[in-house]
Design a protein around this motif. Structure first.
Motif, short mmCIF file in Angstrom:
data_model
loop_
_atom_site.label_atom_id
_atom_site.label_comp_id
_atom_site.label_asym_id
_atom_site.label_seq_id
_atom_site.Cartn_x
_atom_site.Cartn_y
_atom_site.Cartn_z
N LYS A 234 0.89 6.85 -6.79
CA LYS A 234 -0.25 7.76 -6.96
C LYS A 234 0.15 9.20 -6.64
CE LYS A 234 -4.59 8.58 -7.72
NZ LYS A 234 -5.10 8.52 -9.07
N ARG A 235 0.96 9.41 -5.61
CA ARG A 235 1.37 10.77 -5.25
C ARG A 235 2.23 11.41 -6.34
NH1 ARG A 235 3.90 9.92 0.26
NH2 ARG A 235 4.97 11.84 -0.26
N HIS B 88 0.16 15.56 -12.58
CA HIS B 88 -1.11 16.07 -13.11
C HIS B 88 -1.35 17.52 -12.67
CE1 HIS B 88 -3.09 11.93 -14.04
NE2 HIS B 88 -1.93 12.10 -14.64
N GLY C 117 2.04 1.66 -3.60
CA GLY C 117 0.92 2.12 -4.42
C GLY C 117 0.61 3.58 -4.18
N ARG C 118 0.62 4.00 -2.92
CA ARG C 118 0.37 5.41 -2.58
C ARG C 118 1.47 6.30 -3.13
NH1 ARG C 118 -1.33 3.87 2.20
NH2 ARG C 118 0.69 4.14 3.18
N GLN D 146 0.83 -1.21 0.00
CA GLN D 146 0.00 0.00 0.00
C GLN D 146 0.87 1.26 0.00
OE1 GLN D 146 -3.19 0.10 2.84
NE2 GLN D 146 -3.77 -2.02 2.43
N GLN E 9 2.14 10.62 -9.54
CA GLN E 9 1.22 10.88 -10.65
C GLN E 9 0.37 12.13 -10.38
OE1 GLN E 9 -2.17 8.27 -11.05
NE2 GLN E 9 -2.07 8.39 -13.28
N HIS E 10 -0.12 12.26 -9.17
CA HIS E 10 -0.94 13.42 -8.81
C HIS E 10 -0.13 14.71 -8.91
CE1 HIS E 10 -3.32 15.99 -5.94
NE2 HIS E 10 -4.24 15.57 -6.77
#
Length: 143
Positions: A14-15, A21, A10-11, A7, A17-18
């Motif tokens: 995502k961070r 973006h 995965g986080r 996890q 990628q965020h």
């Protein structure tokens, strides 16, 4: 060496990628584009005869959401609708859309270069290899 919790990994993905973006959206806005619009232009340029459904899949949107986006982009003169086989409608990038695609690409390259600057060439290569491995097609039933 203890493996980090999945996890946590995965986080972390995502961070990053965020962060990409948010930075791209902010910088693309100076061109009058959102990241979603630039991504649509990118995929339209690479796949000019793709169906609306195929483009929705490529841009991680529903057919309805991509149809709404395509309508707004056509109204702005970034893409045009052309007749396809049967009743199908295809979308093509306009010269204005191509200009913004190129300018947006430079912005995306800038953001990514800044983000990955702490990594060495060898680390970037390893990261690319790992992402290719994780994104490789899996047998039926795999995620």
């Amino acid at each position: 060496m203890t493996r980090p919790p999945l996890q946590h990994i995965g986080r972390g993905i995502k961070r990053v990628q965020h962060r990409h973006h948010r930075a791209m959206d902010a910088r693309l806005s100076k061109l009058g584009l959102s990241l979603v619009q630039w991504d649509a232009l990118r995929h339209l340029s690479a796949s000019p005869d793709a169906s609306l459904h195929e483009l929705a899949l490529l841009t991680f949107q529903s057919d309805q959401a991509f149809g709404t986006l395509a309508t707004r982009m056509a109204d702005r003169g970034l893409i045009e609708r052309v007749d396809g086989p049967g009743r199908a409608v295809r979308h093509r990038i306009t010269p204005r859309g191509a200009e913004l695609l190129t300018a947006g690409g430079a912005i995306a390259d800038e953001v990514l270069a800044e983000s990955f600057a702490p990594l060495t060439s060898k680390q970037l290569e390893a990261l690319a290899d790992l992402l290719d491995l994780l994104n490789a097609p899996r047998p039926e039933g795999g995620s």
